[in-house]
Scaffold this motif. Structure first.
Motif: not given
Length: 782
Positions: A643-662
């Protein structure tokens, strides 16, 4: 009589510490001829006395050449004056310097210490990059953060600032943070200075550890070659090299320094003929350092309790006053009790349980030596005393927790730290399935492990057979930390401190066996021999070292290459596993620049990444690296989310960048991010995660509100698509949504650009994406 007296006076002037040994020989000699087994002297001291011509051999026995002359020298004013003049220097082992500075030994020691430093500086290019100081691993950024905070708040010598620090610091590694703060403040306190101090501290600590080990090795062996070989072995042990490497500013290097200092103090305080009372102060400071440097420092002083118990029994077996002989140890622990408790009560450092440890040691040691003294007077054996100590120890473990509940809780936490499984490599066993029973120790300790371990056994046997308290102390420490390494490999570093010393003994001994050097006094029973081999005198007396010939030097290099062959491979490998990869550093630097351009402040700049790199990313981007708990609790869950939308609401005021890798493992969300947020077969597109940067296998996303495109359309669904270029990485973002029953649609997109949807063109700018603006257009409008 005159010649013997002069020789005795001369020996006492240069070596005041042999006075008790001479007195013992005079007493023994009164009963006639005697053998080496009849005295308590170690071979080194006995060899010195024989070499001075004070003792001579008669058949299979020995006699003092002139007992009256020796006694006269012992009673003379000249001897007492000499002893008093050099007492302080001799107490701390500086009498060697007072006698004669061995230039060759000094040069070789400096060379060995530089080799220690060289192996720990393999990370230099990875640490100093483009004006940044990039520490190794994750945890060092924790200490860097807190040193920054303390320097910003406290002036030099203002220790009151430490009382206001959070419990994570005051109950963790307060002395390390305080030491780094003080040195940084002393050198100016700028951000650059703090970075340099923190980066270089492990190397300096490793070199100081080498100095303490050299002094310890020469003290117990009487052979400077063994001291130098010990430093060489320390340089070659992989686990010690990378844990004290440039930039690996964790607490480990600090712990090793205090352990080495404790070992030096112990071998001085349990010496038969060279006991130095001022080393009680050294012991007190060293024990204090161990307990205040790490929240699990109590584990580091457990072997000290074992040494005290065994030493008391050993003195009883020697028929010497245990209370008198143990007094310097008791005094040292009394000092440690005062220092640790003082830091606890005034600065709030550590819990009451940890602060009570040296007090328990002090009280326990006083009781043990008192019991041993009583046993001696009533004629009980050493075995009986050891049995009583064991029973009393078990009884205390049973009774104390009920009397002091906090102690029980502290013990439970300690056991939890040791035995509860965690997803951290250093908490696995040295011989675990992942490491391998045989391969694991070799990978972390090199062939130095195979060289040194047999000599730990040799030292144990020597301690038992010859009642040698110095080797007993060192062997107990070695076995204890080897056992802890089998529980958690993090303790392999502590074990390496003592392994280096035993490997140093083995290095010189084996070199002598193959005739690369002269025999080692420790293994030579003919201590009265009149030969003076290279690097030592009879029986182990330290003498000027001779620099080896070219042929000998090449032989030594060949032997060193053989012992260190695996280390030469493993040390660079271990450093490569800890250093921050170029793509990770460049990614962090790019995020810092991006945040500055946007004018973001924390927590807008927070980086959500795998916890193993989280502190590095956040320190470089925003300076906040005190914890990786948020990343550890949320990152993997995000990647597995459906549920990406729910996680966006959870992170929006706490996270600026998300770093992922292969390499990032995960579920639906991970796959969506791997596709840059665009839809793929069986997976919807992401509306609030925008790719802003790529670096090799790394991808950086920011969280955005997304622009919402609305309009009317025929059919059941519409697709919004746009071509995106991110730093040369081009892809097409697509998102398909259903058309409502009323013929309208709404689709939220995270990228700017021109979207073609149902025949209409939607122009999405930056403000629309970041502010969540609705974008409308009529069908067919361009």
């Amino acid at each position: 009589m005159t010649d013997v007296r002069e020789r005795t006076v001369s020996l006492l002037e240069t070596k005041p510490s042999v006075e008790p040994a001479l007195q013992e020989l005079v007493e023994v000699d009164r009963d006639g001829p005697w053998t080496f087994q009849d005295i308590t002297l170690d071979s080194g001291t006995f060899g010195e006395i024989v070499s001075a011509g004070i003792v001579e051999k008669e058949g299979e026995a020995y006699r003092v050449v002139d007992r009256d002359a020796v006694q006269a020298a012992l009673d003379g004013e000249q001897v007492n004056k000499s002893t008093s003049e050099s007492g302080v220097l001799s107490s701390f082992g500086f009498d060697q310097v007072h006698e004669r500075v061995d230039r060759n030994a000094t040069v070789l020691l400096i060379g060995a210490l530089l080799l220690v430093a060289a192996f720990r500086m393999l990370s230099f290019p990875s640490v100093f990059r483009n004006g940044d100081i990039i520490l190794l691993g994750n945890d060092p950024y924790y200490y860097r953060y807190w040193v920054d905070q303390v320097v910003a708040e406290a002036g030099m010598f203002d220790f009151s600032a430490f009382a206001a620090l959070p419990s994570g610091v005051t109950k963790g590694e307060p002395l390390l943070v305080a030491t780094l703060w003080f040195m940084s403040s002393l050198l100016g306190g700028s951000t650059g200075v703090i970075g340099l101090v923190i980066a270089w501290y492990p190397v300096v600590a490793a070199m100081l550890t080498g100095v303490f080990l050299y002094l310890t090795a020469t003290t117990v062996s009487g052979d400077r070659r063994i001291g130098l070989a010990t430093v060489l072995m320390l340089a070659l042990i992989p686990v010690n090299a990378y844990r004290t490497g440039l930039g690996f500013a964790d607490h480990h290097a600090f712990d090793y320094l205090w352990l080495a200092l404790t070992a030096l103090a112990l071998v001085k305080l349990v010496s038969e003929t060279d006991r130095s009372w001022p080393y009680s102060v050294v012991l007190g400071v060293a024990v204090t350092g161990q307990l205040l440097a790490w929240d699990n420092g109590a584990l580091l002083v457990v072997p000290l309790a074992l040494v005290i118990s065994l030493y008391a029994a050993l003195e009883l077996r020697r028929d010497r006053s245990p209370l008198r002989e143990g007094a310097p140890l008791i005094a040292g622990l009394a000092l440690a009790s005062m220092l640790v408790w003082g830091a606890h009560t005034t600065l709030g450092w550590h819990s009451t349980v940890v602060a009570s440890v040296p007090t328990l040691l002090f009280g326990g040691s006083a009781v043990i030596f008192a019991l041993a003294e009583g046993a001696r007077r009533v004629g009980l054996s050493a075995k009986t005393l050891l049995g009583a100590e064991a029973v009393a120890g078990v009884g205390l473990l049973v009774v104390l927790p009920s009397v002091f509940p906090e102690l029980s809780q502290g013990l439970d936490r300690g056991l939890d730290t040791l035995f509860v499984s965690r997803e951290i490599v250093e908490t696995t066993s040295l011989v675990s399935g992942e490491m391998g029973t045989l391969v694991g120790p070799l990978l972390l300790l090199g062939f130095v492990f195979a060289l040194g371990l047999p000599y730990v056994g040799w030292a144990t046997l020597r301690a038992i057979r010859r009642r040698d308290a110095q080797w007993l102390a060192l062997a107990v420490y070695a076995w204890w930390f080897l056992a802890l390494s089998f529980v958690q490999l993090r303790f392999a570093g502590e074990f390496s401190v003592f392994l280096a010393l035993f490997a140093g003994v083995g290095f010189v001994h084996l070199a002598s066996v193959v005739d690369l050097t002269n025999p080692v006094g420790l293994f030579d029973d003919t201590t009265a021999s009149q030969s003076r081999p290279r690097g030592r005198a009879n029986g182990g007396e330290q003498m000027d070292l001779q620099l080896p010939s070219r042929r000998e030097a090449m032989s030594y290099l060949g032997f060193t290459a053989l012992v260190g062959s695996l280390s030469f491979v493993q040390i660079p490998v271990k450093f490569s596993q800890l250093t921050v990869a170029d793509q990770e550093y460049r990614t962090a630097a790019w995020m810092r620049e991006y945040a500055d351009e946007k004018g973001w402040s924390y927590p807008q700049t927070y980086v959500l990444s795998s916890w193993g790199m989280n502190r590095m990313y956040n320190y470089i981007v925003n300076g906040e690296s005190k914890s990786y708990a948020y990343a550890r609790n949320n990152y993997d869950s995000l990647l597995r989310a459906n549920d990406p939308a729910a996680w966006y609401e959870r992170l929006r005021d706490r996270v600026g960048f998300v770093v992922t890798s292969d390499e990032a493992a995960g579920g639906t969300m991970a796959a969506q991010l791997a596709n840059y947020g665009s839809e793929s077969e069986g997976r919807d597109a992401l509306s609030h995660y925008r790719l802003v940067h790529t670096e090799g296998s790394l991808r950086v996303f920011t969280l955005v509100a997304g622009a919402t495109l609305t309009g009317e359309a025929d059919g059941e669904s519409v697709t919004a698509s746009v071509d995106v270029d991110v730093g040369g990485e081009t892809f097409t973002y697509e998102q398909t949504v259903d058309v409502g029953s009323d013929g309208t649609f709404s689709v939220t997109v995270p990228y700017t650009g021109e979207y073609d949807v149902a025949g209409g063109t939607y122009v999405v700018d930056e403000a629309a994406v970041t502010e969540g603006t609705d974008v409308r257009v009529r069908r067919g409008e361009e």
